[in-house]
Design an enzyme around this catalytic site. Sequence first.
Site, PDB file in Angstrom:
ATOM      1  N   CYS A   7       5.541   0.369   7.746  1.00 17.23           N
ATOM      2  CA  CYS A   7       4.939   1.623   7.220  1.00 17.23           C
ATOM      3  C   CYS A   7       6.085   1.517   6.127  1.00 17.23           C
ATOM      4  CB  CYS A   7       5.155   2.153   8.114  1.00 17.23           C
ATOM      5  SG  CYS A   7       4.651   3.495   6.960  1.00 17.23           S
ATOM      6  N   LEU A   8       6.558   1.846   5.029  1.00 16.70           N
ATOM      7  CA  LEU A   8       7.609   2.326   4.349  1.00 16.70           C
ATOM      8  C   LEU A   8       7.609   3.733   4.501  1.00 16.70           C
ATOM      9  CD1 LEU A   8       5.299   1.289   0.577  1.00 16.70           C
ATOM     10  CD2 LEU A   8       7.356   0.051   2.067  1.00 16.70           C
ATOM     11  N   GLN A  10       2.895  10.047   1.879  1.00 19.55           N
ATOM     12  CA  GLN A  10       4.280   9.157   1.883  1.00 19.55           C
ATOM     13  C   GLN A  10       5.302   9.876   0.997  1.00 19.55           C
ATOM     14  OE1 GLN A  10       2.212   5.301   2.559  1.00 19.55           O
ATOM     15  NE2 GLN A  10       3.877   5.404   3.434  1.00 19.55           N
ATOM     16  N   HIS A  68      -2.862   7.382   7.032  1.00 20.47           N
ATOM     17  CA  HIS A  68      -1.554   8.101   6.000  1.00 20.47           C
ATOM     18  C   HIS A  68      -2.138   9.634   5.763  1.00 20.47           C
ATOM     19  CE1 HIS A  68       2.402   6.413   6.660  1.00 20.47           C
ATOM     20  NE2 HIS A  68       1.886   5.341   5.858  1.00 20.47           N
ATOM     21  N   GLY A 113       1.031  -1.247   0.328  1.00 17.66           N
ATOM     22  CA  GLY A 113      -0.128  -0.088  -0.136  1.00 17.66           C
ATOM     23  C   GLY A 113       0.701   1.329   0.182  1.00 17.66           C
ATOM     24  N   HIS A 128      -4.985   1.653   7.373  1.00 16.56           N
ATOM     25  CA  HIS A 128      -3.248   1.916   6.959  1.00 16.56           C
ATOM     26  C   HIS A 128      -3.588   3.373   6.153  1.00 16.56           C
ATOM     27  CE1 HIS A 128       0.834   1.458   8.519  1.00 16.56           C
ATOM     28  NE2 HIS A 128       1.015   2.747   6.753  1.00 16.56           N
ATOM     29  N   GLU A 129      -3.513   3.056   5.563  1.00 12.49           N
ATOM     30  CA  GLU A 129      -3.165   3.909   4.134  1.00 12.49           C
ATOM     31  C   GLU A 129      -4.315   5.526   4.467  1.00 12.49           C
ATOM     32  OE1 GLU A 129      -0.348   1.990   2.999  1.00 12.49           O
ATOM     33  OE2 GLU A 129      -0.867   3.876   3.033  1.00 12.49           O
TER      34      GLU A 129
END
Length: 167
Positions: free
Chosen positions: A91-92, A51, A137, A46, A133-134
Amino acid sequence: MPVLDILRYPDARLHKIAAPVTVFDQALKSLVQDLAETMYVAPGIGLAATQVDVHKAVIVVDVSERRDSLITLVNPEIVESSGLSDMEEGCLSVPGIYDTLERAERIKVRAFDQTGQAFTLQAQGLLSVCIQHEMDHLKGKVFVEYLSTLKQQRIRARLAKHLRKSA
Ligand code: K2U
Ligand code: ZN
């Protein structure tokens, strides 16, 4: 289709609130392509526009084994949720940090695709967690901020130490 740089926590830009998309044009399609490319290369399942320092309400997800089932959600909103489930998240934007969070087990999401076509999506399991999660963000929230203050202090110290080492 460039791979974009992913912001690293605790970069303040990760806490900006994404604005709703109002124009469904070629620029949006290019953004979606770049987000998808960046996600697949990372690799991740994702990615939110926040981000990559683009503060528009756009996320891409692909939880498929074969990495060939991209879902694009523009202006997503959760309209129904039920149950609870615990799942380990990463998380990236917070590389190397994983912890378990409780989230809604099932969600019904209303969104638009990149052409402006509205749709609804029922999700459970990893897809449900990934979308939640996204969407966090897009609200300027990173998953580690649900953890205890002590854990957050340790994570910040570890990331700062890693940053000093790589400088
Ligand atoms: O940084 C991101 O937003 C991508 C996330 C998406 C995600 C987080 C938690 C749980 C599911 C999806 C990941 O970093 S993608 C890599 C990943 C994949 C599975 C589990 C944990 C992390
Ligand atoms: Zn993330």
